[in-house]
Design an enzyme around this catalytic site. Structure first.
Site, PDB file in Angstrom:
ATOM      1  N   GLY A 118      14.284  25.614  -2.971  1.00  0.00           N
ATOM      2  CA  GLY A 118      15.530  25.074  -2.424  1.00  0.00           C
ATOM      3  C   GLY A 118      16.283  24.208  -3.419  1.00  0.00           C
ATOM      4  O   GLY A 118      17.497  24.016  -3.275  1.00  0.00           O
ATOM      5  N   GLU A 121      18.452  26.575  -5.008  1.00  0.00           N
ATOM      6  CA  GLU A 121      19.528  26.928  -4.066  1.00  0.00           C
ATOM      7  C   GLU A 121      20.615  25.852  -4.083  1.00  0.00           C
ATOM      8  O   GLU A 121      21.812  26.156  -4.073  1.00  0.00           O
ATOM      9  CB  GLU A 121      18.957  27.093  -2.649  1.00  0.00           C
ATOM     10  CG  GLU A 121      17.981  28.252  -2.557  1.00  0.00           C
ATOM     11  CD  GLU A 121      17.438  28.480  -1.162  1.00  0.00           C
ATOM     12  OE1 GLU A 121      16.835  27.533  -0.603  1.00  0.00           O
ATOM     13  OE2 GLU A 121      17.608  29.581  -0.629  1.00  0.00           O
ATOM     14  N   GLU A 141       8.689  30.624  -3.669  1.00  0.00           N
ATOM     15  CA  GLU A 141       8.524  30.938  -2.234  1.00  0.00           C
ATOM     16  C   GLU A 141       7.410  31.959  -2.003  1.00  0.00           C
ATOM     17  O   GLU A 141       6.616  31.822  -1.071  1.00  0.00           O
ATOM     18  CB  GLU A 141       9.854  31.473  -1.657  1.00  0.00           C
ATOM     19  CG  GLU A 141      10.846  30.385  -1.279  1.00  0.00           C
ATOM     20  CD  GLU A 141      11.687  29.897  -2.455  1.00  0.00           C
ATOM     21  OE1 GLU A 141      11.357  30.213  -3.609  1.00  0.00           O
ATOM     22  OE2 GLU A 141      12.684  29.197  -2.194  1.00  0.00           O
TER      23      GLU A 141
HETATM   24  C1  1HE Z   1       6.728  17.223  -2.377  1.00  0.00           C
HETATM   25  C2  1HE Z   1       7.320  18.418  -2.842  1.00  0.00           C
HETATM   26  C3  1HE Z   1       7.875  19.275  -1.878  1.00  0.00           C
HETATM   27  C4  1HE Z   1       6.540  17.343  -4.529  1.00  0.00           C
HETATM   28  N1  1HE Z   1       7.808  18.898  -0.584  1.00  0.00           N
HETATM   29  N2  1HE Z   1       6.697  16.886  -1.086  1.00  0.00           N
HETATM   30  N3  1HE Z   1       8.813  23.855  -3.556  1.00  0.00           N
HETATM   31  C5  1HE Z   1       7.723  23.996  -4.299  1.00  0.00           C
HETATM   32  O1  1HE Z   1       6.903  24.866  -4.112  1.00  0.00           O
HETATM   33  C6  1HE Z   1       7.527  22.962  -5.380  1.00  0.00           C
HETATM   34  C7  1HE Z   1       6.436  22.006  -4.982  1.00  0.00           C
HETATM   35  N4  1HE Z   1       6.275  20.898  -5.915  1.00  0.00           N
HETATM   36  C8  1HE Z   1       5.675  21.053  -7.124  1.00  0.00           C
HETATM   37  O2  1HE Z   1       5.338  22.137  -7.576  1.00  0.00           O
HETATM   38  C9  1HE Z   1       5.476  19.798  -7.938  1.00  0.00           C
HETATM   39  O3  1HE Z   1       5.423  18.696  -7.039  1.00  0.00           O
HETATM   40  C10 1HE Z   1       6.578  19.533  -8.994  1.00  0.00           C
HETATM   41  C11 1HE Z   1       6.445  20.541 -10.120  1.00  0.00           C
HETATM   42  C12 1HE Z   1       7.983  19.587  -8.395  1.00  0.00           C
HETATM   43  C13 1HE Z   1       6.381  18.098  -9.560  1.00  0.00           C
HETATM   44  O4  1HE Z   1       5.051  17.960 -10.038  1.00  0.00           O
HETATM   45  P1  1HE Z   1       4.493  16.488 -10.288  1.00  0.00           P
HETATM   46  O5  1HE Z   1       3.096  16.653 -10.872  1.00  0.00           O
HETATM   47  O6  1HE Z   1       5.457  15.678 -11.043  1.00  0.00           O
HETATM   48  O7  1HE Z   1       4.393  15.784  -8.837  1.00  0.00           O
HETATM   49  P2  1HE Z   1       3.311  16.008  -7.666  1.00  0.00           P
HETATM   50  O8  1HE Z   1       2.103  15.144  -7.957  1.00  0.00           O
HETATM   51  O9  1HE Z   1       3.049  17.437  -7.426  1.00  0.00           O
HETATM   52  O10 1HE Z   1       4.094  15.419  -6.408  1.00  0.00           O
HETATM   53  C14 1HE Z   1       4.458  14.057  -6.345  1.00  0.00           C
HETATM   54  C15 1HE Z   1       4.767  13.752  -4.888  1.00  0.00           C
HETATM   55  O11 1HE Z   1       5.892  14.512  -4.492  1.00  0.00           O
HETATM   56  C16 1HE Z   1       3.651  14.152  -3.960  1.00  0.00           C
HETATM   57  O12 1HE Z   1       3.681  13.264  -2.861  1.00  0.00           O
HETATM   58  P3  1HE Z   1       2.587  12.079  -2.663  1.00  0.00           P
HETATM   59  O13 1HE Z   1       2.984  11.404  -1.405  1.00  0.00           O
HETATM   60  O14 1HE Z   1       1.263  12.764  -2.627  1.00  0.00           O
HETATM   61  O15 1HE Z   1       2.728  11.205  -3.896  1.00  0.00           O
HETATM   62  C17 1HE Z   1       4.076  15.523  -3.488  1.00  0.00           C
HETATM   63  O16 1HE Z   1       3.510  15.884  -2.243  1.00  0.00           O
HETATM   64  C18 1HE Z   1       5.556  15.325  -3.377  1.00  0.00           C
HETATM   65  N5  1HE Z   1       6.274  16.598  -3.448  1.00  0.00           N
HETATM   66  N6  1HE Z   1       7.192  18.465  -4.180  1.00  0.00           N
HETATM   67  C19 1HE Z   1       7.248  17.732  -0.219  1.00  0.00           C
HETATM   68  N7  1HE Z   1       8.484  20.414  -2.196  1.00  0.00           N
HETATM   69  C20 1HE Z   1      15.256  26.545   2.857  1.00  0.00           C
HETATM   70  S1  1HE Z   1      13.869  27.373   2.355  1.00  0.00           S
HETATM   71  C21 1HE Z   1      13.493  26.774   0.764  1.00  0.00           C
HETATM   72  C22 1HE Z   1      12.087  27.189   0.414  1.00  0.00           C
HETATM   73  C23 1HE Z   1      11.568  26.408  -0.737  1.00  0.00           C
HETATM   74  O17 1HE Z   1      12.161  25.519  -1.269  1.00  0.00           O
HETATM   75  S2  1HE Z   1      10.007  26.870  -1.259  1.00  0.00           S
HETATM   76  C24 1HE Z   1       9.714  25.931  -2.685  1.00  0.00           C
HETATM   77  C25 1HE Z   1       9.092  24.601  -2.366  1.00  0.00           C
END
Ligand code: 1HE
Length: 266
Positions: A118, A121, A141
């Site tokens: 997103g 997007e 996704e």
């Molecule tokens: C999140 C999210 C998230 C991080 N939702 N909380 N998107 C993804 O599949 C991408 C998911 N995120 C990642 O792959 C990584 O977090 C990152 C590459 C973006 C960043 O990595 P990093 O090592 O800097 O951070 P982290 O340790 O993975 O995350 C830090 C915090 O951010 C952690 O929270 P905490 O409370 O444990 O500290 C994570 O949970 C949080 N966090 N990304 C919620 N996406 C309308 S449909 C659209 C469909 C989509 O977008 S699918 C793709 C989703």
């Protein structure tokens, strides 16, 4: 009518300078600026008001090192949504992103770190995208058991083409650097800061007449949705209004009397 100052924003930081350049910053860096339902509502509010607030250009960026991690997966997991609830949520995403794309105010996305799912997007609803050495693009996704819901099938497919988008979603392929420019995910790649470049571009486009920018940042998108015949007609109507605007007379006069800058390669 509500004003920008009336907005009570928690997930977005908003500032407008004296030249009408708005700085819209996603402000959940601890969550990598993941888009929860509340942030989407704030985007709708901000981009509903900006075009009527005298803003001449917008820089859209993310606080911290990542532009946007896409859908808030933790909220989505917690909410355990039913199909119709997620459909309605997607419609709110579309509301926000359509306000951006069709709003008539140039939006320049300053991209850093992850621009994924997103987040891509969101970036694709901006009018210009600037990347730096840290920026990378992906649609994870497929790996998450999800599908795009924020307009990627329209805007990302438009940027990179259907085959590349399908590849990104099926395989999780990540694009960055010169390759990201080559496939159309961004228009600028800078060695320094994407934010600095985005503000420079914002200041440059803000020197165009607002009516020209309005047409560029709304009419082109509308015309893409029309038949060629209707688009040509709409183009003539828009050009009739824009190309006779009083604000352009001085610019035309400068060209006619040879004081205006010529178009030259740098
Ligand atoms: C999140 C999210 C998230 C991080 N939702 N909380 N998107 C993804 O599949 C991408 C998911 N995120 C990642 O792959 C990584 O977090 C990152 C590459 C973006 C960043 O990595 P990093 O090592 O800097 O951070 P982290 O340790 O993975 O995350 C830090 C915090 O951010 C952690 O929270 P905490 O409370 O444990 O500290 C994570 O949970 C949080 N966090 N990304 C919620 N996406 C309308 S449909 C659209 C469909 C989509 O977008 S699918 C793709 C989703």
């Amino acid at each position: 009518m509500r004003r920008l100052d009336d907005l009570a924003l928690e997930n977005i930081a908003l500032a407008v300078d004296g030249d009408g350049i708005a700085d819209v910053t996603l402000n959940r860096p601890a969550k990598r600026n993941a888009l929860d339902a509340a942030t989407i509502e704030e985007l709708i509010e901000v981009f509903s008001l900006l075009p009527r607030a005298g803003v001449r250009a917008v820089v859209l960026r993310g606080a911290g090192t990542h532009f946007c991690a896409g859908l808030d997966l933790v909220e989505h997991h917690r909410e355990d949504r039913r199909p119709e609830a997620f459909m309605h949520l997607c419609l709110r995403w579309h509301e926000a992103f359509n306000k951006m794309e069709y709003g008539g105010v140039p939006i320049i996305a300053a991209l850093t770190g992850a621009v994924v799912g997103g987040g891509l997007e969101l970036a694709s609803a901006a009018h210009l995208r600037v990347a730096d050495a840290s920026t990378y693009f992906a649609l994870p996704e497929g790996q998450r058991g999800l599908f795009t819901g924020g307009g990627a099938t329209i805007r990302v497919a438009d940027l990179v083409g259907k085959a590349r988008m399908i590849d990104m979603m099926l395989t999780g392929r990540v694009y960055q650097g010169a390759e990201a420019v080559a496939v159309g995910l961004c228009q600028y790649l800078v060695e320094g800061s994407s934010e600095e470049k985005a503000f420079a571009l914002a200041r440059a486009v803000a020197t165009n007449t607002p009516l020209s920018n309005f047409a560029i940042c709304s009419a082109i998108s509308h015309m893409q949705n029309m038949s060629a015949l209707d688009a040509a007609y709409a183009e003539a109507v828009v050009a009739g209004v824009v190309n006779t605007q009083p604000a352009a007379r001085g610019r035309l006069e400068a060209f006619a009397n040879k004081t205006a800058a010529r178009v030259r390669p740098e």
